[in-house]
Design a protein around this motif. Structure first.
Motif, PDB file in Angstrom:
ATOM      1  N   VAL A   1     -10.096 -10.026   5.008  1.00  0.00           N
ATOM      2  CA  VAL A   1      -9.630 -10.381   6.345  1.00  0.00           C
ATOM      3  C   VAL A   1      -8.109 -10.532   6.303  1.00  0.00           C
ATOM      4  O   VAL A   1      -7.559 -11.159   5.387  1.00  0.00           O
ATOM      5  CB  VAL A   1     -10.275 -11.696   6.822  1.00  0.00           C
ATOM      6  N   VAL A   2      -7.432  -9.950   7.283  1.00  0.00           N
ATOM      7  CA  VAL A   2      -5.979 -10.077   7.378  1.00  0.00           C
ATOM      8  C   VAL A   2      -5.628 -10.625   8.762  1.00  0.00           C
ATOM      9  O   VAL A   2      -6.452 -10.611   9.677  1.00  0.00           O
ATOM     10  CB  VAL A   2      -5.258  -8.724   7.159  1.00  0.00           C
ATOM     11  N   THR A   3      -4.425 -11.093   8.920  1.00  0.00           N
ATOM     12  CA  THR A   3      -3.985 -11.636  10.201  1.00  0.00           C
ATOM     13  C   THR A   3      -3.560 -10.507  11.133  1.00  0.00           C
ATOM     14  O   THR A   3      -3.265  -9.383  10.693  1.00  0.00           O
ATOM     15  CB  THR A   3      -2.800 -12.593  10.013  1.00  0.00           C
ATOM     16  N   ILE A   4      -3.499 -10.833  12.415  1.00  0.00           N
ATOM     17  CA  ILE A   4      -3.034  -9.853  13.389  1.00  0.00           C
ATOM     18  C   ILE A   4      -1.580  -9.475  13.118  1.00  0.00           C
ATOM     19  O   ILE A   4      -1.137  -8.368  13.420  1.00  0.00           O
ATOM     20  CB  ILE A   4      -3.191 -10.391  14.829  1.00  0.00           C
ATOM     21  N   ASP A   5      -0.848 -10.381  12.499  1.00  0.00           N
ATOM     22  CA  ASP A   5       0.549 -10.087  12.146  1.00  0.00           C
ATOM     23  C   ASP A   5       0.652  -8.922  11.170  1.00  0.00           C
ATOM     24  O   ASP A   5       1.628  -8.169  11.196  1.00  0.00           O
ATOM     25  CB  ASP A   5       1.222 -11.324  11.549  1.00  0.00           C
ATOM     26  N   SER A   6      -0.351  -8.769  10.313  1.00  0.00           N
ATOM     27  CA  SER A   6      -0.347  -7.652   9.361  1.00  0.00           C
ATOM     28  C   SER A   6      -0.461  -6.319  10.094  1.00  0.00           C
ATOM     29  O   SER A   6       0.208  -5.340   9.738  1.00  0.00           O
ATOM     30  CB  SER A   6      -1.505  -7.792   8.371  1.00  0.00           C
ATOM     31  N   ALA A   7      -1.302  -6.287  11.117  1.00  0.00           N
ATOM     32  CA  ALA A   7      -1.453  -5.065  11.909  1.00  0.00           C
ATOM     33  C   ALA A   7      -0.169  -4.737  12.652  1.00  0.00           C
ATOM     34  O   ALA A   7       0.273  -3.580  12.688  1.00  0.00           O
ATOM     35  CB  ALA A   7      -2.610  -5.225  12.891  1.00  0.00           C
ATOM     36  N   ILE A   8       0.452  -5.750  13.225  1.00  0.00           N
ATOM     37  CA  ILE A   8       1.703  -5.539  13.957  1.00  0.00           C
ATOM     38  C   ILE A   8       2.803  -5.086  13.005  1.00  0.00           C
ATOM     39  O   ILE A   8       3.552  -4.145  13.298  1.00  0.00           O
ATOM     40  CB  ILE A   8       2.123  -6.824  14.695  1.00  0.00           C
ATOM     41  N   GLN A   9       2.873  -5.721  11.835  1.00  0.00           N
ATOM     42  CA  GLN A   9       3.908  -5.356  10.863  1.00  0.00           C
ATOM     43  C   GLN A   9       3.706  -3.938  10.352  1.00  0.00           C
ATOM     44  O   GLN A   9       4.674  -3.186  10.167  1.00  0.00           O
ATOM     45  CB  GLN A   9       3.899  -6.330   9.685  1.00  0.00           C
TER      46      GLN A   9
ATOM     47  N   HIS B   1       0.820  -1.209   0.000  1.00  0.00           N
ATOM     48  CA  HIS B   1       0.000   0.000   0.000  1.00  0.00           C
ATOM     49  C   HIS B   1       0.859   1.267   0.000  1.00  0.00           C
ATOM     50  O   HIS B   1       0.345   2.363   0.258  1.00  0.00           O
ATOM     51  CB  HIS B   1      -0.917   0.006   1.220  1.00  0.00           C
ATOM     52  N   ARG B   2       2.113   1.100  -0.289  1.00  0.00           N
ATOM     53  CA  ARG B   2       3.057   2.222  -0.184  1.00  0.00           C
ATOM     54  C   ARG B   2       2.683   3.395  -1.076  1.00  0.00           C
ATOM     55  O   ARG B   2       2.883   4.550  -0.711  1.00  0.00           O
ATOM     56  CB  ARG B   2       4.461   1.727  -0.540  1.00  0.00           C
ATOM     57  N   TYR B   3       2.133   3.110  -2.255  1.00  0.00           N
ATOM     58  CA  TYR B   3       1.869   4.185  -3.217  1.00  0.00           C
ATOM     59  C   TYR B   3       0.381   4.541  -3.308  1.00  0.00           C
ATOM     60  O   TYR B   3      -0.044   5.205  -4.248  1.00  0.00           O
ATOM     61  CB  TYR B   3       2.411   3.798  -4.592  1.00  0.00           C
ATOM     62  N   ASP B   4      -0.394   4.128  -2.334  1.00  0.00           N
ATOM     63  CA  ASP B   4      -1.800   4.538  -2.298  1.00  0.00           C
ATOM     64  C   ASP B   4      -1.903   6.051  -2.120  1.00  0.00           C
ATOM     65  O   ASP B   4      -1.111   6.641  -1.389  1.00  0.00           O
ATOM     66  CB  ASP B   4      -2.526   3.882  -1.115  1.00  0.00           C
ATOM     67  N   GLU B   5      -2.865   6.644  -2.776  1.00  0.00           N
ATOM     68  CA  GLU B   5      -3.095   8.071  -2.582  1.00  0.00           C
ATOM     69  C   GLU B   5      -4.024   8.326  -1.396  1.00  0.00           C
ATOM     70  O   GLU B   5      -3.768   9.214  -0.580  1.00  0.00           O
ATOM     71  CB  GLU B   5      -3.690   8.689  -3.853  1.00  0.00           C
ATOM     72  N   LEU B   6      -5.087   7.561  -1.291  1.00  0.00           N
ATOM     73  CA  LEU B   6      -6.050   7.763  -0.213  1.00  0.00           C
ATOM     74  C   LEU B   6      -5.660   7.015   1.052  1.00  0.00           C
ATOM     75  O   LEU B   6      -6.085   7.369   2.140  1.00  0.00           O
ATOM     76  CB  LEU B   6      -7.449   7.318  -0.666  1.00  0.00           C
ATOM     77  N   GLY B   7      -4.854   5.977   0.906  1.00  0.00           N
ATOM     78  CA  GLY B   7      -4.458   5.198   2.068  1.00  0.00           C
ATOM     79  C   GLY B   7      -5.356   3.987   2.275  1.00  0.00           C
ATOM     80  O   GLY B   7      -6.467   3.917   1.738  1.00  0.00           O
ATOM     81  N   THR B   8      -4.882   3.043   3.044  1.00  0.00           N
ATOM     82  CA  THR B   8      -5.624   1.830   3.365  1.00  0.00           C
ATOM     83  C   THR B   8      -5.605   1.649   4.880  1.00  0.00           C
ATOM     84  O   THR B   8      -4.623   1.973   5.532  1.00  0.00           O
ATOM     85  CB  THR B   8      -4.986   0.606   2.676  1.00  0.00           C
ATOM     86  N   SER B   9      -6.710   1.148   5.422  1.00  0.00           N
ATOM     87  CA  SER B   9      -6.818   0.992   6.867  1.00  0.00           C
ATOM     88  C   SER B   9      -6.941  -0.478   7.264  1.00  0.00           C
ATOM     89  O   SER B   9      -7.412  -1.312   6.485  1.00  0.00           O
ATOM     90  CB  SER B   9      -8.043   1.750   7.402  1.00  0.00           C
ATOM     91  N   ILE B  10      -6.497  -0.762   8.469  1.00  0.00           N
ATOM     92  CA  ILE B  10      -6.692  -2.063   9.099  1.00  0.00           C
ATOM     93  C   ILE B  10      -7.488  -1.828  10.373  1.00  0.00           C
ATOM     94  O   ILE B  10      -7.288  -0.813  11.044  1.00  0.00           O
ATOM     95  CB  ILE B  10      -5.346  -2.723   9.451  1.00  0.00           C
ATOM     96  N   CYS B  11      -8.385  -2.730  10.702  1.00  0.00           N
ATOM     97  CA  CYS B  11      -9.075  -2.612  11.986  1.00  0.00           C
ATOM     98  C   CYS B  11      -9.005  -3.931  12.744  1.00  0.00           C
ATOM     99  O   CYS B  11      -8.972  -5.007  12.142  1.00  0.00           O
ATOM    100  CB  CYS B  11     -10.522  -2.158  11.814  1.00  0.00           C
ATOM    101  N   ILE B  12      -8.948  -3.823  14.054  1.00  0.00           N
ATOM    102  CA  ILE B  12      -8.991  -4.979  14.950  1.00  0.00           C
ATOM    103  C   ILE B  12     -10.267  -4.855  15.764  1.00  0.00           C
ATOM    104  O   ILE B  12     -10.539  -3.805  16.359  1.00  0.00           O
ATOM    105  CB  ILE B  12      -7.781  -5.001  15.900  1.00  0.00           C
TER     106      ILE B  12
END
Length: 274
Positions: free
Chosen positions: A175-183, A142-153
């Motif tokens: 759905v993503v893993t909790i590891d994605s949020a930590i990373q 998501h490095r080159y996103d203009e609007l950005g991307t969010s993760i929620c727990i």
């Protein structure tokens, strides 16, 4: 307090420290426990005071009283989301933007010129007392996103049921893993700073006479880590103290905003060399 006086059901967007404070108040006031149904948290790297907005305003030739509208996370076309800006609209309808990268907004924020010192000791990254928490996805894809991307727990079963039903109807949600949020937060240094480097800060601030809200951990550090964290903690403390003194001089009209700008840039450059 508005919620105590007005019987309704509330969902509140909060920072980690605010979530913890509200949970403590809910134990004391039954009405708050009954009326506040959802605490939606935001991952936070630190909170500056109003001095940040006042500094940016004055830097562009306006007083704080002239600020009509503020957007803290302004996104723009052809600008990556990590270089968002603070957008100020003034009473004369002039609009200015100061970007996070290589402009005064980023310089003031990253060097914590106007941060509360309590933020330096916060060890809560993921708003641990909130029912649901949102964060930026600082990930390579998501490095080159203009609007950005969010993760929620999601931590609340009722909210989980709602979000599972709602998000399945939206495109580009997965759905993503909790590891994605930590990373995602590790990539911007937040995990290292709040969960490891802060252990040193507790000891350092305690030695300066501050009341430390956490027990000092027995976590072991390598010599390299002790050296690095010692330097960073002292640099941060020195920069903030110097900024506070210079800002008082500015408020007393003893130096100009240009003087403050030059002094802080020189000092930050100097302190990070020694």
């Amino acid at each position: 307090m508005f919620i105590l006086k007005n019987d309704a059901r509330y969902a509140i967007v909060v920072l980690p420290c605010q979530a913890k404070a509200i949970r403590i108040l809910q134990k004391r006031y039954k009405k708050l426990e009954e009326r506040i149904l959802v605490l939606a948290g935001l991952v936070c790297g630190g909170m500056p005071g109003k001095g940040l907005v006042e500094y940016i305003s004055n830097f562009y030739g306006h007083s704080l009283d002239e600020v009509k509208r503020i957007t803290f996370r302004e996104k723009e076309k052809n600008v990556t989301n990590s270089n968002y800006s603070i957008k100020l609209q003034f009473t004369n309808n002039e609009v200015i933007r100061s970007h996070f990268r290589q402009e005064e907004f980023g310089f003031a924020y990253l060097n914590k010129l106007f941060h509360y010192k309590a933020c330096n000791l916060c060890n809560d990254i993921f708003a641990e007392y909130a029912d649901i928490v949102f964060m930026d996805a600082w990930l390579q894809e998501h490095r080159y996103d203009e609007l950005g991307t969010s993760i929620c727990i999601v931590r609340n079963e009722n909210i989980a049921e709602f979000t599972n039903n709602y998000f399945t109807q939206i495109e580009n949600v997965k759905v993503v893993t909790i590891d994605s949020a930590i990373q995602a937060q590790s990539n911007v240094g937040l995990v290292l700073r709040k969960k490891k480097q802060n252990i040193f800060k507790y000891k350092f601030y305690a030695s300066k006479g501050f009341r430390i809200p956490y027990s000092i951990s027995n976590m072991q550090f390598s010599l390299k880590e002790i050296t690095k964290f010692s330097i960073r903690g002292r640099q941060e403390y020195a920069i903030q103290n110097y900024a506070e003194k210079q800002w008082v001089l500015f408020k007393q009209k003893k130096i100009s905003i240009e003087d403050f700008y030059k002094k802080m840039h020189r000092y930050v450059k100097w302190i990070k060399i020694i």
